[in-house]
Design an enzyme around this catalytic site. Structure first.
Site, PDB file in Angstrom:
ATOM      1  N   GLN A 125       0.647  -1.097   4.863  1.00 25.34           N
ATOM      2  CA  GLN A 125       1.225   0.237   4.699  1.00 25.34           C
ATOM      3  C   GLN A 125       2.543   0.206   3.930  1.00 25.34           C
ATOM      4  OE1 GLN A 125       2.911   2.802   7.591  1.00 25.34           O
ATOM      5  NE2 GLN A 125       3.247   1.217   9.145  1.00 25.34           N
ATOM      6  N   ALA A 132      -9.250  16.368   2.558  1.00 28.71           N
ATOM      7  CA  ALA A 132     -10.506  16.730   3.213  1.00 28.71           C
ATOM      8  C   ALA A 132     -10.331  17.040   4.688  1.00 28.71           C
ATOM      9  CB  ALA A 132     -11.527  15.608   3.031  1.00 28.71           C
ATOM     10  N   TYR A 166      -2.241   0.692  13.463  1.00 26.86           N
ATOM     11  CA  TYR A 166      -1.393   0.268  14.574  1.00 26.86           C
ATOM     12  C   TYR A 166       0.091   0.207  14.212  1.00 26.86           C
ATOM     13  CZ  TYR A 166      -5.491  -0.632  17.404  1.00 26.86           C
ATOM     14  OH  TYR A 166      -6.644  -0.471  18.131  1.00 26.86           O
ATOM     15  N   MET A 167       0.433   0.820  13.087  1.00 30.73           N
ATOM     16  CA  MET A 167       1.824   1.151  12.764  1.00 30.73           C
ATOM     17  C   MET A 167       2.710  -0.023  12.368  1.00 30.73           C
ATOM     18  SD  MET A 167       2.080   3.888  15.897  1.00 30.73           S
ATOM     19  CE  MET A 167       0.718   3.060  16.742  1.00 30.73           C
ATOM     20  N   VAL A 168       2.184  -1.226  12.207  1.00 35.24           N
ATOM     21  CA  VAL A 168       3.029  -2.366  11.846  1.00 35.24           C
ATOM     22  C   VAL A 168       3.651  -2.130  10.470  1.00 35.24           C
ATOM     23  CG1 VAL A 168       3.100  -4.835  11.344  1.00 35.24           C
ATOM     24  CG2 VAL A 168       1.666  -3.975  13.209  1.00 35.24           C
ATOM     25  N   HIS A 212      -7.823  -3.180   6.370  1.00 37.38           N
ATOM     26  CA  HIS A 212      -6.845  -3.356   5.300  1.00 37.38           C
ATOM     27  C   HIS A 212      -7.526  -3.376   3.931  1.00 37.38           C
ATOM     28  CE1 HIS A 212      -3.705  -5.501   8.108  1.00 37.38           C
ATOM     29  NE2 HIS A 212      -3.872  -4.225   8.394  1.00 37.38           N
ATOM     30  N   THR A 222      -1.663   7.877   2.966  1.00 36.90           N
ATOM     31  CA  THR A 222      -0.400   7.141   2.978  1.00 36.90           C
ATOM     32  C   THR A 222       0.309   7.255   1.636  1.00 36.90           C
ATOM     33  OG1 THR A 222      -1.450   5.597   4.515  1.00 36.90           O
ATOM     34  CG2 THR A 222       0.661   4.943   3.573  1.00 36.90           C
ATOM     35  N   SER A 223      -0.345   6.816   0.573  1.00 31.83           N
ATOM     36  CA  SER A 223       0.273   6.876  -0.757  1.00 31.83           C
ATOM     37  C   SER A 223       0.270   8.287  -1.320  1.00 31.83           C
ATOM     38  CB  SER A 223      -0.465   5.937  -1.714  1.00 31.83           C
ATOM     39  OG  SER A 223      -0.386   4.597  -1.303  1.00 31.83           O
ATOM     40  N   ALA A 230      -4.038   1.769  -2.122  1.00 30.86           N
ATOM     41  CA  ALA A 230      -4.299   0.335  -1.954  1.00 30.86           C
ATOM     42  C   ALA A 230      -5.406  -0.176  -2.853  1.00 30.86           C
ATOM     43  CB  ALA A 230      -4.633   0.030  -0.496  1.00 30.86           C
TER      44      ALA A 230
END
Length: 611
Positions: free
Chosen positions: A593, A72, A138-140, A547, A50-51, A581
């Site tokens: 996210q 990876a 879950y894309m929230v 998380h 993500t980051s 994170a």
């Protein structure tokens, strides 16, 4: 009775149809693939998650810089199943917490036994793919509270981490598309504050699915009946009430939007960003206390990638601390136990782990929920046909409405209120999640076919002001050995009290919508009534929301537990940052996210400005 044969049907039916969906991103399988062999770049980024992909893409915007990403995994669209792409199949993509569960685009880690939750050992999702966990969750998309980021400023001694300063970085990553109400029921109207977004933002898409589940409309009513008001906004610094959750999907194709489909794909079209796929980072090399290279292993052998300017570790909150430790940065006792030469002793590496645990109550209900897709082949075929036109339940990730509440002090003991006083006043205690199906621990996707044709509806809660902390360490000096981590759930007595109080709040919400429930409560059951019985159930069913954060925490340089400074630079060494994170000083309430992208945007900007 369990129906487990429907996913092959999904694959055979939907794969040929995906190419017909508008707005689809074409996978660029070459990704400017780096040649396998020693090479030097200005910036070497470990982890295409993500980051990692966000900061890589931003740095690569400067044509004078060379940027390489070490990942990876490969493409989840190619290496995984269609469940990784279609929001309504996310539960199947994520698999469950049982040790027998496995995903080809995941690290498939196993947590240590939970000492305060019946010694249960849970499989833990972490994306092993371009996009990282943005390809798995879950894309929230929602942000923490104003106070949660203002507390970051206090903890780091740097006002630039306060809400007013980070807000533009939140806006920079995303563009929002209002909900398309054409395929949604009239009582699923979406309310949000457009000021939370900027028309110039992007490339990540944020919108609402073209479907709002009937179950979620009832959850909204149940929450309102207990004082949690609807139609609130999740992205302007306040979390108090309920609303339909915005998610990261493409508004045209209704497919998952990850850091790969957004940041990477855009960057590949306009920059010379280089990506090393299926390449494992093994160790950071140092010249004294200056980070200079990364030893890696690819499908064709080992080689070294050197950095003229910096190495940026974005391997996630489990593997970023692991990589630091195997490279000689971490608690001295740990390093010496495994024969690792100490480059820099930092006691905080791997400590202060945050995570949001969740659990819930399930009823049989008299309306159709997503359960139908797990037990009825014809219903699934119909949903797949609808999805070809970007409509129907598969556009939704299996939930719709989220809610937030700060439990009244009067419902909790003095000791718990005292413990919660460490959080800012606007920080909610619990998050409510409307789950369109069955929940009793999250064992596997087959949970949704529990029973004999019943329709299930769940109200779940997550502890978003947790006081229990976990940790992560290493078992050897080898990155091939998985990190050893303890989630720490329920080790703090306040979390146990809050969890029981949250269960009672769920029951109050269910009581307000009793006209749609059939019979008595199914999970945990009406006979589970005392505090002790409820806590026993929670211990046996609590699972992570995935998380994990805070294991390389950012702080003041004189803070003995800090790992990175407010510029994300690893304290005591040169040319090394951590950006993911793991550097969160605290885990803001809700889904991280948005904060992962914000951190990447902010640090990229600092680097571009010479900091």
């Amino acid at each position: 009775m369990r129906h487990t044969a429907l996913l092959p049907l999904v694959s055979s039916f939907i794969v040929p149809a995906l190419a017909q969906i508008p707005g689809q991103t074409t996978v660029n399988a070459t990704v400017n693939q780096g040649r396998f062999g020693n090479a030097t770049y200005d910036y070497v980024i470990v982890g295409g998650g993500t980051s990692g992909l966000a900061i890589a893409a931003r740095l690569a915007e400067d044509p004078s810089l060379s940027v390489a990403v070490i990942e990876a995994g490969g493409y989840y669209e190619l290496d995984g199943t269609v469940a990784s792409i279609i929001p309504g199949l996310a539960a199947g993509a994520n698999v469950g917490t049982d040790a027998t569960e496995y995903s080809t685009v995941d690290w498939n880690f196993q947590a240590q036994p939970l000492t305060s939750a019946n010694d249960r050992s849970l499989r833990y999702n972490r994306g092993k793919t371009l996009g990282g966990s943005s390809a798995r969750h879950y894309m929230v998309y929602q942000r923490g509270t104003r106070g949660s980021y203002d507390q970051w400023a206090e903890l780091t001694g740097d006002e630039s981490w306060g809400w007013d300063s980070v807000f533009p970085y939140f806006q920079r990553s995303v563009n929002v598309t209002p909900a398309n109400m054409t395929g949604r029921f009239p009582n699923t109207t979406v309310t949000y504050d457009p000021s939370g977004f900027n028309k110039a933002g992007g490339p990540l898409h944020v919108t609402w699915p073209n479907y709002g589940s009937p179950w979620s409309t009832w959850i909204e009513q149940g929450l309102e009946a207990i004082g949690i008001l609807p139609d609130t906004d999740f992205n302007t610094g306040t979390l108090n009430g309920s609303s339909w959750a915005p998610i990261t999907i493409n508004p045209l194709s209704q497919k998952r939007d990850s850091s790969e489909t957004s940041f990477l794909q855009q960057s590949l079209k306009t920059t010379n960003l280089t990506v090393y796929l299926h390449t494992m980072a093994l160790k950071i090399g140092f010249d004294g206390t200056t980070a200079s290279s990364v030893d890696v292993r690819s499908p064709v052998g080992r080689f070294t990638l050197s950095a003229r300017r910096e190495i940026i570790v974005s391997a996630g909150a489990l593997q970023s601390p692991q990589l630091l430790m195997v490279s000689g940065i971490g608690p001295r006792e740990t390093l010496e136990r495994h024969g690792i030469p100490v480059v820099k002793e930092l006691a905080g590496v791997g400590q202060k782990m945050w995570e949001h645990p969740f659990f819930g109550i399930t009823h049989q209900v008299n309306l159709v929920t997503a359960t139908e897709l797990a037990i009825n082949q014809q219903a699934l075929l119909q949903a797949l046909n609808q999805y070809k036109s970007q409509q129907g339940p598969l556009t939704s990730a299996g939930f719709g409405v989220l809610g937030w509440e700060k439990l009244p002090n009067s419902t909790l003991s003095d000791s718990t209120n005292e413990a919660l006083a460490t959080f800012p006043s606007d920080w909610p205690t619990i998050e409510y999640l409307s789950i369109d199906g069955y929940l009793n621990g999250w064992h596997s996707a087959a949970d949704q076919a529990t029973g004999n044709g019943q329709q299930w509806g769940t109200i779940a809660v997550a502890l978003v002001a947790p006081l229990s902390r976990g940790n992560v360490t290493i078992s050897s000096s080898d990155m091939d050995d998985p990190p050893v981590f303890d989630l720490g759930f329920l080790t703090h007595p306040a979390d146990r009290e809050i969890a029981v109080a949250a269960m009672r709040r769920i029951r109050q919400a269910f009581a307000a919508i009793s006209e749609i429930t059939i019979g008595d409560e199914v999970v945990p059951g009406a006979d589970v009534s005392t505090d002790e019985e409820l806590l026993d159930f929670i211990r046996e069913s609590i699972v992570p929301v995935y998380h994990v954060a805070g294991t390389c925490a950012m702080g003041r340089e004189d803070d003995p537990e800090a790992v990175v400074d407010p510029q994300a630079r690893v304290i005591g060494v040169n040319n090394l940052r951590v950006v993911d994170a793991s550097i969160f000083p605290t885990l803001p309430p809700g889904h991280p996210q948005s904060t992962c992208y914000m951190v990447a945007e902010k640090i990229a900007d600092l680097i571009k400005k010479g900091n």
